[in-house]
Design a protein around this motif. Sequence first.
Motif, PDB file in Angstrom:
ATOM      1  N   CYS A  80      -5.486 -12.298  -0.262  1.00 55.50           N
ATOM      2  CA  CYS A  80      -6.040 -11.379   1.382  1.00 55.50           C
ATOM      3  C   CYS A  80      -6.774 -12.516   2.089  1.00 55.50           C
ATOM      4  O   CYS A  80      -6.211 -12.890   2.953  1.00 55.50           O
ATOM      5  CB  CYS A  80      -7.581 -10.502   0.934  1.00 55.50           C
ATOM      6  SG  CYS A  80      -8.267  -9.924   2.319  1.00 55.50           S
ATOM      7  N   THR A 118      -4.601 -13.245   5.504  1.00 51.99           N
ATOM      8  CA  THR A 118      -4.984 -12.149   6.729  1.00 51.99           C
ATOM      9  C   THR A 118      -5.299 -13.205   7.434  1.00 51.99           C
ATOM     10  O   THR A 118      -5.051 -13.548   8.650  1.00 51.99           O
ATOM     11  CB  THR A 118      -6.112 -11.982   6.392  1.00 51.99           C
ATOM     12  OG1 THR A 118      -6.035 -10.506   4.948  1.00 51.99           O
ATOM     13  CG2 THR A 118      -6.464 -11.028   7.165  1.00 51.99           C
ATOM     14  N   LEU A 163      -2.627 -13.451  11.451  1.00 51.57           N
ATOM     15  CA  LEU A 163      -3.870 -13.588  12.651  1.00 51.57           C
ATOM     16  C   LEU A 163      -3.279 -14.872  13.091  1.00 51.57           C
ATOM     17  O   LEU A 163      -2.912 -14.354  14.406  1.00 51.57           O
ATOM     18  CB  LEU A 163      -5.487 -13.069  12.005  1.00 51.57           C
ATOM     19  CG  LEU A 163      -5.819 -12.506  11.932  1.00 51.57           C
ATOM     20  CD1 LEU A 163      -7.393 -12.834  11.963  1.00 51.57           C
ATOM     21  CD2 LEU A 163      -6.308 -11.311  12.806  1.00 51.57           C
ATOM     22  N   PHE A 169       0.595  -9.522   2.728  1.00 54.40           N
ATOM     23  CA  PHE A 169      -1.223  -9.715   3.125  1.00 54.40           C
ATOM     24  C   PHE A 169      -0.360 -10.378   5.019  1.00 54.40           C
ATOM     25  O   PHE A 169      -0.277  -9.809   5.845  1.00 54.40           O
ATOM     26  CB  PHE A 169      -3.023 -10.473   3.147  1.00 54.40           C
ATOM     27  CG  PHE A 169      -2.877  -9.219   2.655  1.00 54.40           C
ATOM     28  CD1 PHE A 169      -3.658  -8.442   2.478  1.00 54.40           C
ATOM     29  CD2 PHE A 169      -2.732  -9.062   0.583  1.00 54.40           C
ATOM     30  CE1 PHE A 169      -4.934  -7.771   1.624  1.00 54.40           C
ATOM     31  CE2 PHE A 169      -3.162  -9.092  -0.135  1.00 54.40           C
ATOM     32  CZ  PHE A 169      -4.257  -8.336   0.095  1.00 54.40           C
ATOM     33  N   VAL A 205      -0.576  -7.960   8.621  1.00 53.93           N
ATOM     34  CA  VAL A 205      -1.346  -8.822   8.976  1.00 53.93           C
ATOM     35  C   VAL A 205      -0.496  -9.211  10.893  1.00 53.93           C
ATOM     36  O   VAL A 205      -0.744  -8.603  12.244  1.00 53.93           O
ATOM     37  CB  VAL A 205      -2.490  -9.598   9.297  1.00 53.93           C
ATOM     38  CG1 VAL A 205      -3.182  -9.688  10.146  1.00 53.93           C
ATOM     39  CG2 VAL A 205      -3.320  -8.842   7.637  1.00 53.93           C
ATOM     40  N   ARG A 206       1.279 -10.046  10.064  1.00 51.55           N
ATOM     41  CA  ARG A 206       0.849 -10.708  11.602  1.00 51.55           C
ATOM     42  C   ARG A 206       1.503  -9.404  12.693  1.00 51.55           C
ATOM     43  O   ARG A 206       1.692  -9.935  13.689  1.00 51.55           O
ATOM     44  CB  ARG A 206       2.253 -10.862  11.042  1.00 51.55           C
ATOM     45  CG  ARG A 206       3.167 -12.120  11.613  1.00 51.55           C
ATOM     46  CD  ARG A 206       3.918 -13.260  11.616  1.00 51.55           C
ATOM     47  NE  ARG A 206       4.879 -13.402  12.775  1.00 51.55           N
ATOM     48  CZ  ARG A 206       5.691 -12.839  12.987  1.00 51.55           C
ATOM     49  NH1 ARG A 206       6.303 -11.456  12.289  1.00 51.55           N
ATOM     50  NH2 ARG A 206       7.287 -13.309  13.690  1.00 51.55           N
ATOM     51  N   GLU A 233       0.420  -6.030  12.705  1.00 51.29           N
ATOM     52  CA  GLU A 233      -0.385  -5.459  13.318  1.00 51.29           C
ATOM     53  C   GLU A 233      -1.230  -6.334  14.611  1.00 51.29           C
ATOM     54  O   GLU A 233      -0.876  -6.094  15.755  1.00 51.29           O
ATOM     55  CB  GLU A 233      -1.380  -4.757  12.352  1.00 51.29           C
ATOM     56  CG  GLU A 233      -1.098  -4.098  11.948  1.00 51.29           C
ATOM     57  CD  GLU A 233      -1.478  -2.805  12.587  1.00 51.29           C
ATOM     58  OE1 GLU A 233      -2.312  -3.009  13.818  1.00 51.29           O
ATOM     59  OE2 GLU A 233       0.202  -2.630  12.746  1.00 51.29           O
ATOM     60  N   ALA A 251      -9.071  -8.546  15.032  1.00 49.18           N
ATOM     61  CA  ALA A 251      -9.671  -9.004  13.512  1.00 49.18           C
ATOM     62  C   ALA A 251     -10.251  -6.982  13.861  1.00 49.18           C
ATOM     63  O   ALA A 251     -10.142  -7.120  12.042  1.00 49.18           O
ATOM     64  CB  ALA A 251     -10.303  -9.729  12.800  1.00 49.18           C
ATOM     65  N   ILE A 254      -7.448  -4.187  12.305  1.00 47.95           N
ATOM     66  CA  ILE A 254      -6.392  -4.468  10.847  1.00 47.95           C
ATOM     67  C   ILE A 254      -7.972  -4.650   9.927  1.00 47.95           C
ATOM     68  O   ILE A 254      -7.673  -4.403   8.626  1.00 47.95           O
ATOM     69  CB  ILE A 254      -6.267  -5.698  11.117  1.00 47.95           C
ATOM     70  CG1 ILE A 254      -6.949  -7.165  11.653  1.00 47.95           C
ATOM     71  CG2 ILE A 254      -4.895  -5.685  12.286  1.00 47.95           C
ATOM     72  CD1 ILE A 254      -6.353  -7.861  11.031  1.00 47.95           C
ATOM     73  N   THR A 255      -9.598  -3.926  10.064  1.00 49.58           N
ATOM     74  CA  THR A 255      -9.646  -3.875   9.052  1.00 49.58           C
ATOM     75  C   THR A 255      -9.209  -2.419   7.876  1.00 49.58           C
ATOM     76  O   THR A 255      -8.633  -2.837   7.251  1.00 49.58           O
ATOM     77  CB  THR A 255     -11.676  -3.779   8.900  1.00 49.58           C
ATOM     78  OG1 THR A 255     -11.160  -2.424   9.689  1.00 49.58           O
ATOM     79  CG2 THR A 255     -11.843  -4.834   9.475  1.00 49.58           C
ATOM     80  N   VAL A 276      -6.196  -3.133   6.356  1.00 44.82           N
ATOM     81  CA  VAL A 276      -7.192  -4.343   5.106  1.00 44.82           C
ATOM     82  C   VAL A 276      -7.041  -4.432   4.131  1.00 44.82           C
ATOM     83  O   VAL A 276      -6.541  -4.374   2.768  1.00 44.82           O
ATOM     84  CB  VAL A 276      -6.999  -5.713   5.710  1.00 44.82           C
ATOM     85  CG1 VAL A 276      -7.287  -6.730   4.481  1.00 44.82           C
ATOM     86  CG2 VAL A 276      -5.978  -6.438   6.464  1.00 44.82           C
TER      87      VAL A 276
END
Lengths: 328, 312
Positions: free
Chosen positions: B100, B104, B108, B163, B167-168, B170, B199, B202-203, B206
Amino acid sequence: MHDPMLSVENLVTHFPARASEAGRGKAVIRAVDNISFSVSAGETYALVGESGCGKSTTARSILRLIEPTAGSVRFRGTEVTACTGRALRALRRDMQMVFQDPYSSLNPRMTVAQIVAEPLIVHRMASRSEARDRTVKLLDRCGLDRRYADRYPHAFSGGQRQRVVIARALATSPKLVVADEPVSALDVSIQSQIMNLLCDLQEEFGLAYVLISHDLAVVRHMADRIGVMYLGKLVEQAPVDEFYRNPKHPYSRALLSAIPKHRPGDASARIVLTGEVPSPTNPPAGCPFHTRCPHVMPRCHTEGPKTSTNAAGHSVACHLFDEDSNDS
Amino acid sequence: MGKIIMPRYLRSVARDPRVIAAHLVLALIVVAALLAPLATEPALRQQLSDSLDPPSLFSATTTRGALLGTDSLGRDLGARLLLAIRVSLTVGALAVGVACLVGTVLGLLTGYFMGWFDNLVMRIVDALLSLPFVVLAIAIVAAIGPGLVNVAMVLGLTGWITFAKLVRGEVLRLRQLPFVEAARGIGCSHLRILFLHIAPQITGIVLVTITLTFGQMIIAEATLSFLGLGIPPPTPTLGGILSGAQDTFFAAWWIVAFPGITLMLIVLSVNIIGDFLRDYFDPQINHLSGRKKRKRPAKNVEVPNRHGIETR
């Protein structure tokens, strides 16, 4: 004439076009093509034009939210296009933006109070408790009850959200606010409230506005001067009363004639333009409007019109006014 | 802080029986893991005469009297299970933590800044994806050796891809949104935009991915242990016990059933809690008056003018 607060000179913003749209070669979309205008302190300058004519790109290029390709933007003596990093961010304290869509321009994970206080925190203009005080005052001033300060944006209506956006824009006491279609996403009944709020705030804080709009009624109500854009170019600029009384450019006349009339049987006939706006990837040679102009002349096809300005500050880029540019 | 947050959290939990159950089960499992050191001795003592003794819980014909029976070497299954839970939870948590964090942060950065760094990371991701997990695991374990921490590293260093890609994607979507542009217009620095504006959005995904991956990690650890690449015996792991039970499956159902049920309970409760946490941290879901409104309708009327929050 005294120095204007904001002066935009020969601003050009091009975007690279996708290969499929442009064929081959280094094709670009000429979103903003050589635009010049200036805004004085406390003045409202309106940019009008149809969708895709480059109004919003112009606004964002002035604030460097989009990088302009060429040209100069001077704000209170500072060359905005030359600023980088820290200097640019410091500059943004004095030039803020109000966005069109109040639903997506607020961070859904921050409370309204945090959103409005953020510019103060970012520019280190206030401690947290001072920021809180100022936030509450700003919200009050923009017509939002302080009891709602700790709610999240989703709990508000469109008009209330736009009040939050305006409060945020005013937090740092800017000199210039660029408002990109500030009321077009709102209900008609709310539009007038927000317009009045913007007008009141302008008077109170001495703000200058660059108002982007496609709504000529909004513009007439708010603006001091008006600039008409077509295909990335400014085709006409005038003080607002002069413009509505005596529009010169054929495109401006067509726009004005499209406003619905209050009285049935009003004399002036509607000018209906035929055809489509040409592609900004491949704009027509000569005058950009010649493909749709009702007064097109042979030279319009080959020769771009010069901008002529008269004593009243009314300027127009059209061959019809080349000869008699000195009388109005 | 705690004073304010805890009651709110507990009240939110109390709204849904499934979430209560998940919290209780997970708490029980964690307590079991904490108590595991007490069971080390019976878990490791072999007594072949007691081999495959049925659980005393269900059978009168037991010789050893082990609550959950014994395995083929006569070791107490209940004790081994306690130890295995501890190992599996540790490996899972370590592996998910590494995955993670790495995934993450890379997601990001690549999503926000794009450019050459994005290209580099994405090509590494492509390279890793082109190798089967087991081949990769064999290579890494061969290089750094087996063992609990190493297994967690292997899992973490393959798991970050999930992850990072998520994340990328999003971030690529979010960075286009007007509120990010507004943050730039205010004068926020890139890091502030990235960590304060993007950030937090996206919690939710994640958290859900953490819970889903946690289950996968425990199962992947079992796979590695089964292949002899995981945590070496005699340390019991849930996967290790399960794979060791293959030969005796028809004679001794308990060796498969209890670790299997435990694994299922862990993964299920973690997933339910993950879903709950996503909703809990989403301000658009009113988790206190949202789900079970009809039970307390009077509360909603008190507040004047609840803009946008509809009371159906």
